[in-house]
Design a protein around this motif. Structure first.
Motif, PDB file in Angstrom:
ATOM      1  N   SER A  92      -6.571  -3.850   9.904  1.00 45.11           N
ATOM      2  CA  SER A  92      -6.407  -2.233  10.091  1.00 45.11           C
ATOM      3  C   SER A  92      -5.746  -1.654   8.833  1.00 45.11           C
ATOM      4  N   PRO A  93      -6.280  -0.646   8.214  1.00 47.74           N
ATOM      5  CA  PRO A  93      -5.415   0.024   7.152  1.00 47.74           C
ATOM      6  C   PRO A  93      -4.185   0.513   7.925  1.00 47.74           C
ATOM      7  N   THR A  94      -4.287   0.898   9.002  1.00 41.33           N
ATOM      8  CA  THR A  94      -2.865   1.503   9.697  1.00 41.33           C
ATOM      9  C   THR A  94      -2.008   0.438   9.880  1.00 41.33           C
ATOM     10  N   MET A  95      -2.400  -0.629  10.205  1.00 42.36           N
ATOM     11  CA  MET A  95      -1.267  -1.626  10.596  1.00 42.36           C
ATOM     12  C   MET A  95      -1.807  -3.197   9.818  1.00 42.36           C
ATOM     13  N   PRO A  96      -1.726  -2.868   8.475  1.00 48.70           N
ATOM     14  CA  PRO A  96      -1.946  -4.284   7.745  1.00 48.70           C
ATOM     15  C   PRO A  96      -0.977  -5.361   7.974  1.00 48.70           C
ATOM     16  N   LEU A  97      -1.279  -6.410   7.566  1.00 48.14           N
ATOM     17  CA  LEU A  97      -0.690  -7.672   7.701  1.00 48.14           C
ATOM     18  C   LEU A  97       0.743  -7.730   7.065  1.00 48.14           C
ATOM     19  N   ASP A  98       0.543  -7.172   5.830  1.00 50.97           N
ATOM     20  CA  ASP A  98       1.758  -7.044   5.016  1.00 50.97           C
ATOM     21  C   ASP A  98       2.807  -6.296   5.441  1.00 50.97           C
TER      22      ASP A  98
END
Length: 375
Positions: free
Chosen positions: A339-345
């Motif tokens: 998700s661009p809102t909650m990226p893994l990074d």
């Protein structure tokens, strides 16, 4: 001792750009319940309180199917299936662990993991190895090493993986960040956010049990931290103090985040005291405050310097998990692996931050001492 956050490609966090607003939280967006593609078939691991709330919201989505639920105990799995209308229930028996049977179900597209923190790594890893997309409750794991292993596993197998920080997806939160980044309140200098409640002490309960990853940090601190990250980004340094009980878990913690701009954030989380559970952000020309609770507010109070405050209100939809669930559904329907809102990074950086905080507090868990098994 301060944790120093270095920049660059050395494995430490860097200040990210502004958190991306998901389409479902944008002004004028359709209801988050509205279908965005093919139906997604959900499997839920756990029959606890949070799993019940989220399952209720999954059922509200037009393009969701409650496919399967698992529990260690047959009675719990069957009762949860009947309560929410899941097609199938799995539980521990001679056929294996309930969640392993769920992961073998070809009719499950995505797994939602809502077990205690200490079990997240094992269960999420098993789901990914079985080829399932995964939405896992916060904190994703106990430490950054475990989180990195899951992220690498998901990426190498082209599977969706996300930590369920639902506050990031709420329209009211993105409206607050829009105001704070607009310059209306001037240059942001200071942020305070707190969350606390007196949790009944029970050494076997997940909040207090070190084996389960108990403590305020992993259970609560992500919420005040979300306000700091969305407003100021990841910090340059972190100083942590707190109270660690005889079981070795943090019953309370206070973090001070500092930034190269000179801005500061004070974040407090407690399992001992009842707090206002609000976020306040102050700039050179005014301030913004949420009502309670800061992780799911319904009001923003905004006051420019020497002016009359105004209030902006937002009505919840279901339990408000629907915004997070809508974005996860959309991402998988569109073939996105994050998700661009909650990226893994962002999850990895948060886990590194929490590892540093725990080092200052003197909190360690069994998972920290586990030796990774070679493939």
């Amino acid at each position: 001792m301060d944790v120093i956050i270095r920049s660059g490609n050395d494995g430490f966090m860097t200040t990210p750009p502004r958190i991306i607003t998901p389409p479902c939280a944008a002004p004028g967006a359709p209801s988050p319940l509205t279908a965005t593609g093919r139906p997604l078939r959900w499997g839920v691991v756990s029959t606890g309180k949070v799993a019940a709330k989220v399952s209720g919201d999954i059922a509200l989505l037009e393009d969701s199917v409650l496919q399967a639920v698992s529990s260690r105990v047959a009675e719990n799995a069957l009762a949860f299936r009947d309560q929410f209308g899941f097609a199938t229930a799995y539980f521990d028996n001679d056929g294996g662990k309930g969640y392993e049977q769920l992961f073998a179900d070809p009719d499950v597209d995505i797994v939602y993991v809502a077990t205690p923190h200490g079990q997240h790594y094992e269960i999420a890893r098993s789901a990914l190895e079985a080829g399932k997309n995964v939405l896992c409750e916060k904190s994703l794991t106990i430490n950054a090493r475990e989180a990195l292993e899951l992220a690498e596993l998901a990426r190498s197998n082209s599977l969706f993986l996300m930590e369920a920080v639902w506050t990031r997806f709420l329209p009211i939160v993105h409206r607050a960040w829009e105001i704070l980044h607009s310059g209306e309140l001037g240059v942001i200098q200071w942020l305070q956010a707190d969350i606390g409640f007196p949790a009944l002490y029970d050494p076997a309960a997940r909040l207090w049990n070190p084996t389960a990853g108990g403590g305020a940090l992993l259970d609560l601190t992500v919420y005040p931290l979300t306000w700091a990250l969305g407003t100021l980004g990841f910090p340059q340094t972190i100083t942590a103090v707190g109270h660690v009980n005889d079981d070795g878990v943090d019953a309370q913690n206070a973090l001070t985040l500092t930034y190269s701009s000179g801005a500061q954030a004070q974040l407090t989380s407690s399992l001992l005291a009842s707090s206002p559970r609000t976020a306040t952000v102050c700039g050179s020309n005014g301030w913004l405050r949420t009502n309670s609770p800061l992780h799911n507010p319904t009001e923003l109070i905004i006051r420019e310097h020497n002016s009359t405050p105004r209030i902006e209100t937002f009505e919840p939809v279901g339990q408000n998990y629907v915004y997070e669930l809508r974005d996860v559904t959309r991402c998988i329907q569109q073939g996105l692996l994050e998700s661009p809102t909650m990226p893994l990074d962002d999850t990895l950086n948060t886990m590194r931050l929490f590892d540093g905080v725990r080092a200052q507090l003197g909190v360690s868990y069994v998972n920290d001492r586990a030796v990774p098994v070679a493939d």
